[in-house]
Structure formats: C-alpha cells, structure tokens
Motif scaffolding. Structure first.
Motif, PDB file in Angstrom:
ATOM      1  N   TYR A 760      51.867  27.267  64.398  1.00  0.00           N
ATOM      2  CA  TYR A 760      51.985  26.205  65.008  1.00  0.00           C
ATOM      3  C   TYR A 760      51.912  26.180  66.533  1.00  0.00           C
ATOM      4  N   LYS A 761      52.946  26.898  66.955  1.00  0.00           N
ATOM      5  CA  LYS A 761      53.158  27.004  68.473  1.00  0.00           C
ATOM      6  C   LYS A 761      51.771  27.902  69.095  1.00  0.00           C
ATOM      7  N   SER A 762      51.237  28.649  68.482  1.00  0.00           N
ATOM      8  CA  SER A 762      50.108  29.348  68.871  1.00  0.00           C
ATOM      9  C   SER A 762      48.719  28.620  69.300  1.00  0.00           C
ATOM     10  N   PHE A 763      48.810  27.200  68.520  1.00  0.00           N
ATOM     11  CA  PHE A 763      47.735  26.323  69.038  1.00  0.00           C
ATOM     12  C   PHE A 763      47.941  25.920  70.239  1.00  0.00           C
ATOM     13  N   GLN A 764      49.222  25.510  70.493  1.00  0.00           N
ATOM     14  CA  GLN A 764      49.732  24.802  71.909  1.00  0.00           C
ATOM     15  C   GLN A 764      49.920  25.740  73.023  1.00  0.00           C
ATOM     16  N   PHE A 765      50.419  26.997  72.698  1.00  0.00           N
ATOM     17  CA  PHE A 765      50.929  27.763  73.751  1.00  0.00           C
ATOM     18  C   PHE A 765      50.471  29.195  73.699  1.00  0.00           C
ATOM     19  N   ASP A 766      50.609  30.022  74.709  1.00  0.00           N
ATOM     20  CA  ASP A 766      50.180  31.544  74.659  1.00  0.00           C
ATOM     21  C   ASP A 766      50.866  32.187  73.557  1.00  0.00           C
ATOM     22  N   SER A 767      50.525  32.802  72.567  1.00  0.00           N
ATOM     23  CA  SER A 767      51.256  33.390  71.625  1.00  0.00           C
ATOM     24  C   SER A 767      52.322  34.691  72.272  1.00  0.00           C
ATOM     25  N   VAL A 768      51.919  34.960  73.388  1.00  0.00           N
ATOM     26  CA  VAL A 768      52.585  35.802  73.849  1.00  0.00           C
ATOM     27  C   VAL A 768      54.066  35.442  74.453  1.00  0.00           C
ATOM     28  N   SER A 769      54.214  34.223  74.699  1.00  0.00           N
ATOM     29  CA  SER A 769      55.107  33.549  75.316  1.00  0.00           C
ATOM     30  C   SER A 769      56.231  33.009  74.322  1.00  0.00           C
ATOM     31  N   ILE A 770      55.928  32.666  73.109  1.00  0.00           N
ATOM     32  CA  ILE A 770      56.612  32.146  71.952  1.00  0.00           C
ATOM     33  C   ILE A 770      57.638  33.413  71.443  1.00  0.00           C
ATOM     34  N   ALA A 772      58.844  33.351  68.030  1.00  0.00           N
ATOM     35  CA  ALA A 772      58.656  33.455  66.674  1.00  0.00           C
ATOM     36  C   ALA A 772      57.249  34.329  66.680  1.00  0.00           C
ATOM     37  N   VAL A 773      57.155  35.764  66.611  1.00  0.00           N
ATOM     38  CA  VAL A 773      56.319  36.422  66.418  1.00  0.00           C
ATOM     39  C   VAL A 773      56.629  37.447  65.612  1.00  0.00           C
ATOM     40  N   ASP A 774      55.684  38.388  65.051  1.00  0.00           N
ATOM     41  CA  ASP A 774      55.710  39.314  64.233  1.00  0.00           C
ATOM     42  C   ASP A 774      56.718  40.208  64.685  1.00  0.00           C
ATOM     43  N   PRO A 775      57.741  41.026  63.755  1.00  0.00           N
ATOM     44  CA  PRO A 775      58.526  42.051  64.271  1.00  0.00           C
ATOM     45  C   PRO A 775      58.037  43.053  65.092  1.00  0.00           C
ATOM     46  N   ASP A 776      56.951  43.624  64.738  1.00  0.00           N
ATOM     47  CA  ASP A 776      56.419  44.745  65.521  1.00  0.00           C
ATOM     48  C   ASP A 776      55.948  44.384  66.848  1.00  0.00           C
ATOM     49  N   PHE A 777      55.280  43.226  67.145  1.00  0.00           N
ATOM     50  CA  PHE A 777      55.051  42.858  68.464  1.00  0.00           C
ATOM     51  C   PHE A 777      56.218  42.476  69.136  1.00  0.00           C
ATOM     52  N   TYR A 778      57.273  41.636  68.500  1.00  0.00           N
ATOM     53  CA  TYR A 778      58.700  41.290  69.209  1.00  0.00           C
ATOM     54  C   TYR A 778      59.176  42.628  69.668  1.00  0.00           C
ATOM     55  N   SER A 779      59.337  43.697  69.042  1.00  0.00           N
ATOM     56  CA  SER A 779      59.801  44.747  69.232  1.00  0.00           C
ATOM     57  C   SER A 779      59.392  45.367  70.644  1.00  0.00           C
ATOM     58  N   ARG A 780      57.881  45.734  70.785  1.00  0.00           N
ATOM     59  CA  ARG A 780      57.228  45.968  71.603  1.00  0.00           C
ATOM     60  C   ARG A 780      57.475  45.159  73.088  1.00  0.00           C
ATOM     61  N   ARG A 781      57.372  43.940  72.796  1.00  0.00           N
ATOM     62  CA  ARG A 781      57.691  42.911  73.917  1.00  0.00           C
ATOM     63  C   ARG A 781      59.036  43.072  74.518  1.00  0.00           C
ATOM     64  N   PHE A 782      60.051  42.947  73.591  1.00  0.00           N
ATOM     65  CA  PHE A 782      61.451  43.027  73.933  1.00  0.00           C
ATOM     66  C   PHE A 782      61.570  44.620  74.850  1.00  0.00           C
ATOM     67  N   LEU A 783      60.960  45.685  74.261  1.00  0.00           N
ATOM     68  CA  LEU A 783      61.148  46.946  75.152  1.00  0.00           C
ATOM     69  C   LEU A 783      60.677  46.650  76.536  1.00  0.00           C
ATOM     70  N   ASP A 784      59.281  46.328  76.531  1.00  0.00           N
ATOM     71  CA  ASP A 784      58.672  46.035  77.716  1.00  0.00           C
ATOM     72  C   ASP A 784      59.674  45.288  78.724  1.00  0.00           C
ATOM     73  N   PHE A 785      60.068  44.216  78.264  1.00  0.00           N
ATOM     74  CA  PHE A 785      60.918  43.392  78.951  1.00  0.00           C
ATOM     75  C   PHE A 785      62.254  43.908  79.700  1.00  0.00           C
ATOM     76  N   ILE A 786      62.697  44.720  78.739  1.00  0.00           N
ATOM     77  CA  ILE A 786      64.128  45.386  79.212  1.00  0.00           C
ATOM     78  C   ILE A 786      63.795  46.507  80.284  1.00  0.00           C
ATOM     79  N   GLN A 787      62.470  47.008  80.108  1.00  0.00           N
ATOM     80  CA  GLN A 787      62.165  47.974  81.208  1.00  0.00           C
ATOM     81  C   GLN A 787      62.028  47.385  82.459  1.00  0.00           C
ATOM     82  N   THR A 788      61.627  46.127  82.626  1.00  0.00           N
ATOM     83  CA  THR A 788      61.670  45.200  83.817  1.00  0.00           C
ATOM     84  C   THR A 788      62.852  45.169  84.432  1.00  0.00           C
ATOM     85  N   ILE A 789      63.767  44.748  83.543  1.00  0.00           N
ATOM     86  CA  ILE A 789      65.255  44.506  83.909  1.00  0.00           C
ATOM     87  C   ILE A 789      65.784  45.709  84.600  1.00  0.00           C
ATOM     88  N   PHE A 790      65.770  46.762  83.835  1.00  0.00           N
ATOM     89  CA  PHE A 790      66.358  47.968  84.369  1.00  0.00           C
ATOM     90  C   PHE A 790      65.146  48.943  84.887  1.00  0.00           C
TER      91      PHE A 790
END
Length: 794
Positions: A760-770, A772-790
């Motif tokens: 539902y949200k993918s129709f309205q927003f960029d799927s990367v920004s939401i 509720a995503v697949d755990p595989d993608f969620y894990s990769r995005r989470f790790l990438d974000f943590i690396q920018t924090i540290f």
C-alpha cells in the motif's frame, strides 16, 4: 567522589557454618533420648533439687548439665558431632540467659540468649578478628552496636534487623570519618565526611552519594557552597578561596545553615554514651566506597583535586538582607556545573548569601529524590491490580524455579507447551498466598527453565531480580513511545523494563526462543534485547495481559541527555513534539550528529550489529531499531576542548586538577575491581583501546566515577554536528559524549499485514523510505544507516 557503605551476608548473624545445632529453636527433651534406649548417668543435686547428668546421643551429640525432669534447665553444655559447642544457661530445653557458642570454623558468640536465639547484648568474634559488640534480636544485629573490621575500620551506631540504619559513625583505618544518617548501610540524609588531610563535606547524601545542599571545606582554607545531584556537581555554586572569608564569619554562616536545617547538626547525637565500650566487637562484612587498600586510596587525592576545581554543590541565592561580608581583597567565584563539568565561572561581589525561608523550602525540595520518568502506580491507579498480579506471579515463578538444580536446557523446555499456569484466588490457597488485588487471577509462566538460565547467563541474581520488581516499592508506568500501544512498566531502581505484548508477539518470541537462546549464549557482546521472563495474567473478569521482562539499557550512572530510536527509514521518522526534553525519544530525521569511536571499537561495534541483524534476518524479523542514548560531558552549546586521552594508572594519579576538565580519559584496567563502576546488565568482554597498546581500559570521568567500558555500554566518543543542506556554518561543533546502545523491538515478523502495508505505501512513497520492507532489505538498509552514524575517523 562518592562514599558509601555496603553490607553483605556474614556467618554468625543467623547461624555460623550453617547451623546452631539440632535444638537451636526447639526444646532439648531427654524423653526423646531415653526412647532411643540410652540411659543418662545422673545424680541428685541436694542444693538445687535438679538432676545432674551426661547424655550421649546416637548421632554423636552430647549434653552434660542440670536437668529438670527430662529437659535441660539451669546450666549445661551441649556438644554437636561437628564440633559446635554451647556452654551456658538453659530454660525449658532452650538456650536462655547468658551463654557462649563456639562454631567449628572458629566463630565465637558470648552473650545473652532468649528462646534459643542470640537476643540481647553480646559479643561476636570471627576467626579473622572481625568483632561486634552490641545488641542482637532473633540472631540479627538490632539496636546499638560497635563493630571492628579486620582491616581496622570501625563502625558504631544503630542496626535494624542486620542492616546499618540511623545516625552512626564510620571510621576508616586510613583516618577518614563519616558521621551522620544511614539507611540500608548507605549514607542517606544529613552527614559529615572528614578526610584524613582535614578536608570536610557536610551536607546531604542519597544512597552513598553527595546529593542536595552541602558545603565542602578544604583544610588549607576556602570552601564551596551549592548542591550535588547523585554525586555530581550540578548547577550553580559559589567558591570561596582561602582568605575570602574570615574564620569567625565562616563559622557564623555555617551555624546559620545548621539552624535552618540545611546542614547536619551532630551536637544532637551522642553515640558514645549509649554504646557498650569494648576492645572486642562483631559485625558483618562491610565494604566502603572509600576503601582502605592502596589502589583505592591513590584515587582519593585525585578526586579531591578534581573537587578543588569546584567539585561540590550548587549555590543558594538568598535574600539581600541575609548577607555576611567577606574579605574584599579576594574575589569570590560563582561557578556553574553540568553533571560534574565546569561550564562557566564569573567573579561576584564579596558576600556570603544565606538562604531565606523561601529558598530553604526550595532547597529541601531539591534534596529529595530526582523525579524519575513515568507515573508511580499507587492504589487507585488504573494499573494497580495488574501490577499486584504480575509482582505476585513473578515472585511465585522465580521462587519456584530457583531451588531446582541448574541444568542445560532441553528441547522440551521450549515452545508453548513448556509452560505452567496457577490460580491465585484472592483469599489464597494451599499453594498461593492471599493478595490485595480486587479479584482472582490466573497466572501463566512460559518456558521457566529457559528464562531461568537466561537470567543466570546475563548475571542476574534471583534475589535481586525479585526485590527489584516485587519488593515494597511500586512500579512506574511509562507512556508508550511507539505506535504499538504497548504499556511499559519500570522497576523503581530502573534496572528492569516490563512491556505488554500482543498475542502475535508472544508467538514470535516462543518460535524464535531456541535460536535466541543459542545466539545470546554464543555472542557475549550481543546488542539484542535481553529477555528475562515471559508471562501472562488473566483476571477472572477481565482480558488477558501478556508481558515480557527486559533489561533497561538506560539504567546508568550517567544522565542520558538525548535518546534516539533509529531504523534507517525516513517516512514518518521525525518527532512532532515542539518541546524536547531528556525523556523524549527522537527518530532518524532528528539525528544531526556523527559519532566517532576509537577505530577498533567501531570495527567491533559494526561487526556485532551485522551479526545481530543477520540473526534477525534469518528469523524473518523486521522493524527493529537501534536505541541510542547520548550523555554529553558538557552542554550542547559548548564545544569539546580536548577529546579522548589515554593515561596509565600512574599518570592519572599524578595529573593535576585542571588538565582534563572537559575531556574523556581512558585509564588502563585497574587492579582493584572494586574501584570500577559496573552497570547492572553488563556481560561480555571489556573493550581494548589501540591507543593503549590494545590493553583493556576503563573510562575515567573527572569528579564522577571510573566506569567499565563494554560494547554498547559506557562507550566514549566524539560527536560532530552534521550540517543540513540549508546550513552554512564553517566550523562544526564537536562534543565529548558517552554512548549507550542496543537493538530493540525484535518481535515483529514480516507477516501478511506487513506485506500489505508495504504494498500500500509503495504506491504513495518511495519503497526505500518506508519501514515495512522485506527482512533482507531491512537488514541491509539498517546496516548502511548505522555505518553513516558511526563513520571512520578522518
């Protein structure tokens, strides 16, 4: 610097070597002996009319002395087969009167007994020469007593049921002396600590730490007036250098403060006349925050030198008509601190402001316990019955499982069937006590053996666990920071968090519990939420409540100034609150800092987060967060002046006061572990610093404490402000910070509802920004974000 007294269990306060003999609390009836076929030799004492005899029991025990009928009466000696001996007065078969007990390990008690108990005045001596002389009640120290410790420390004062409580005096063997109020063996209320070198602090204490209004005076002259918060200088204060106040004037000011009840007045107390004087005396093993071994003593002068930088308290601003003139030639300094860090200093006029009645009321309020987050659950609160039910249930659960012999968990210990339930009727039953809840309830405990082993794995003592959650203190209810609608409870000591769960979350936890158990057992440094228990309460006329007990990662010695819940997504990830305080949970878009860690720590942190996120990915879990707490060593409007420094133990002792007022100091691991503050849920290996030759290090905070550093706990870092696109600031602000972090909310699987939300949200927003995503993608995005924090250090 904090100073506190801790009590611990000791042989002899109840029993020594585990026993006082088979007739410790009962009668010694020789009819029982004669029924075993033994005949005592006895003769009639013509003077007393008593029989005098000697009896040897089948188990090897023996009694010799006077008898009235078939029970000991008068004087006699009982020898147990293990070598324990009592020689003294008896009444109706029980030790009663004056007597002496000698235990096999060398402990000795000589004094009054009543009904088989040490009761009255007596002296207890341990083999290591620890000696107590004073009052006992039912085998516990109770009343006034004098205790001399093996190292030469001395305490004299009141005890209540085995614990130091009331106005007493503790003298260390190194010459330091504390006199004042205590509670549960800790300095609480008003008291005076005098160091061997003549420095003194007189003021208020809380749980062994300077807390509230007080005055610190140096032996060479000068004093500091103000307030502390939990052992830290916090707020404004006035420093009176040597020569700024004439001695008589200073004494007058202090007397006024005593009269107004802001400082202790020890003239009201006279311990010596009420305590039995003796050179030999007993007490329990007591450890003191300001200890006597050399490694701790070396720290004390350094802490006092930090105190000299203005270490103590906050100034009280009184009415202008309540002034005492000071020496005009020496400037008086007004200083302001934030949790032990000096942030401003100005020269003020030569007056000594004393508090008005209005200020006095304000200061008394400040002395009280700092208001903790959440709402205390009292009678009439909407969650009062639920709190009583879960406290009673947890007490029953832990008490039932703890005595069972420890073993490794089996496959049968997991799953929904590995649970038990128990009815708790309001009036009580054969297995359950009566309770104060409004109605009966049914209690269900999931996988008790698994969570018992998890608690032990996480170094949680069963007694401490029950006292923290199920003790006399009420829980506090927190408002839910998320959209789940969960209710959060917090124990009064802040160690444990209790969260209500949906049925689906319980099913997820039970499904993943075997793998979770294996993961946390394999990785000591895991950052994943620590679970300590899973339970369900069902009132007889209400809905079911399912909840999990977790560790509170923000139960720390340092104040958490900012907290962030970080997922790596951007949609809806900002706080809409206008006013932000220390209890506000900020989100991804609110974070405008990068945190620079010691290179080896950054590598270890990112590696562990990757391991943990891969585990969650394999469990098909998503929507988890990195909970990040930030403690600033100076306010955000002040930049760091120094950064991280590494010192040897010797260098730290020799360094002058002003060298590290802003920076964070690493010190090689102390030989004396008692000098290091260890958090309540720390588990795993210490961190090593490459700058210290990859040796284990502690975090030394000037004027505060020495903290043990582990992954995600007490981690010093440099925080650098990240400019937004519309900011043009040329110089980035940099701050010294201490970080606390962990991975939370790990019970959301990628189920059908989350898949629908994603579509539902993918129709309205960029799927990367939401979120509720697949755990595989969620894990990769989470790790990438943590690396920018540290990020890597430049």
């Amino acid at each position: 610097m904090s100073a506190h007294i801790e009590t611990s269990n000791e042989p002899g306060t109840t029993t020594c070597s585990g026993r006082l003999g088979p007739y410790r609390e009962g009668s010694c009836n020789l009819e029982q002996i004669l029924s075993q076929g033994l005949t005592p030799s006895s003769s009639l004492d013509p003077n007393a009319g008593f029989k005098v005899g000697e009896v040897i029991l089948p188990n090897g025990d023996s009694y010799s002395g006077t008898l009235l009928g078939s029970t000991p009466e008068g004087s006699g000696k009982y020898i147990w087969s293990d070598g324990c001996i009592y020689d003294g007065e008896w009444r109706r078969g029980m030790r009663h009167g004056v007597g002496k007990t000698v235990w096999p390990d060398g402990c000795i008690y000589e004094g009054e007994y009543s009904g088989g108990y040490m009761h009255g005045t007596g002296t207890f001596i341990r083999p290591d020469n620890l000696t107590y002389k004073g009052r006992f009640k039912l085998n516990l120290k109770h009343g006034l007593g004098l205790q001399i410790y093996p190292n030469g420390d001395v305490f004299e004062g009141p005890w209540i049921q085995g614990s130091i409580e009331g106005h007493g005096k503790y003298t260390w063997c190194n010459g330091n002396v504390y006199e004042g109020n205590m509670k549960d063996g800790l300095m609480n209320g008003k008291g005076i600590l005098t160091w061997k070198n003549g420095d003194t602090y007189e003021g208020n204490w809380l749980n062994g730490m300077m807390h509230g209004y007080g005055v610190y005076t140096w032996n060479e002259g000068g004093c500091y007036v103000g307030t502390w918060t939990r052992g830290l200088k916090d707020g404004k204060g006035v420093f009176y250098p040597k020569g700024s106040i004439m001695p008589a004037t200073h004494e007058l000011s202090i007397n006024v403060l005593r009269k107004r009840g802001l400082l202790p007045d020890l003239r009201r107390h006279s311990l010596g006349s009420r305590i039995l004087h003796s050179s030999t005396v007993d007490m329990g093993n007591i450890k003191v925050g300001v200890t006597n071994d050399r490694s701790r003593l070396k720290n004390m002068p350094l802490e006092r030198r930090w105190s000299l930088e203005g270490a103590m308290i906050e100034k009280i601003v009184g009415d202008s008509d309540d002034q005492v003139p000071a020496e005009p030639s020496v400037p008086i300094l007004e200083r302001e601190y934030m949790q032990g860090v000096l942030i401003s200093e100005v020269v003020m006029s030569g007056t000594f402001p004393l508090p008005s009645k209005k200020t006095k009321r304000r200061q008394k309020k400040m002395v009280r316990e700092i208001k903790k987050p959440g709402e205390t659950i009292i009678k009439g609160h909407r969650s009062y019955d639920l709190m009583l039910s879960l406290q009673l249930g947890i007490r029953y659960t832990v008490g039932k499982i703890t005595p069972i012999h420890k073993r490794e968990v089996r496959a049968s210990d997991f799953g929904p069937r590995a649970s038990f339930w128990m009815n708790f009727p309001k009036e009580g039953s054969q297995l359950t006590p009566p309770h104060r809840a409004q109605e009966d309830f049914k209690w269900k405990d999931y996988c008790p053996m698994v969570f018992r082993n998890l608690r032990e794995m996480f170094k949680i003592d069963a007694a401490d666990y029950m006292m923290s959650i199920c003790g006399d203190a009420a829980l506090r209810e927190l408002s839910s920071p998320g959209k789940s609608g969960s209710v959060f409870f917090l124990s009064q000591d802040d160690r444990f968090m209790i969260k209500t769960l949906r049925k689906s979350e319980v099913q997820v936890l039970l499904r993943m519990l075997p793998d979770y158990y294996h993961h946390v057992k394999t990785y000591d440094n895991t950052l994943i939420t620590k679970f300590f228990g899973l339970h369900r309460v069902k009132p007889s006329s209400g809905q079911k409540f399912r909840f999990v007990v977790m560790g509170n990662m923000f139960c720390t010695e340092l104040r958490i100034h900012r907290r962030f819940d970080l997922k790596g997504s951007s949609l809806g990830r900002s706080t809409d609150k206008i006013e932000i305080d220390e209890n506000t949970t900020l989100k991804d878009l609110d974070l405008n800092y990068s945190f620079y860690l010691e290179p080896s720590w950054r590598e270890a942190l990112l590696k562990q987060i990757e391991i943990d996120s891969k585990f969650l990915e394999a469990q098909r879990i998503m929507d988890y967060s990195l909970l990040l707490g930030v403690h600033y060593r100076a306010p955000q409007h002040l930049r760091s002046r120094r950064g991280l420094a590494v010192l040897s133990e010797e260098d730290a002792q020799e360094d002058e006061t002003g060298s590290y007022p802003w920076g964070l100091v690493l010190v090689q691991r102390a030989n004396d572990e008692n000098s290091v503050v260890v958090g309540p849920h720390i588990r795993g290996s210490r961190l090593r610093a490459s700058a210290a030759g990859f040796e284990e290090v502690d975090l030394l905070l000037p004027g505060t404490a020495r903290l043990q550093i582990q992954l995600g706990v007490n981690m010093p870092a440099r925080a650098e402000h990240v400019l937004s696109e519309d900011e043009t600031q040329q110089v980035h602000d940099v701050y010294d910070v201490v970080l606390y972090l962990g991975i939370i909310d790990i019970l959301q699987d990628y189920n059908i509802s989350k898949k629908i939300e994603h579509a539902y949200k993918s129709f309205q927003f960029d799927s990367v920004s939401i979120s509720a995503v697949d755990p595989d993608f969620y894990s990769r995005r989470f790790l990438d974000f943590i690396q920018t924090i540290f990020p890597e250090n430049p």
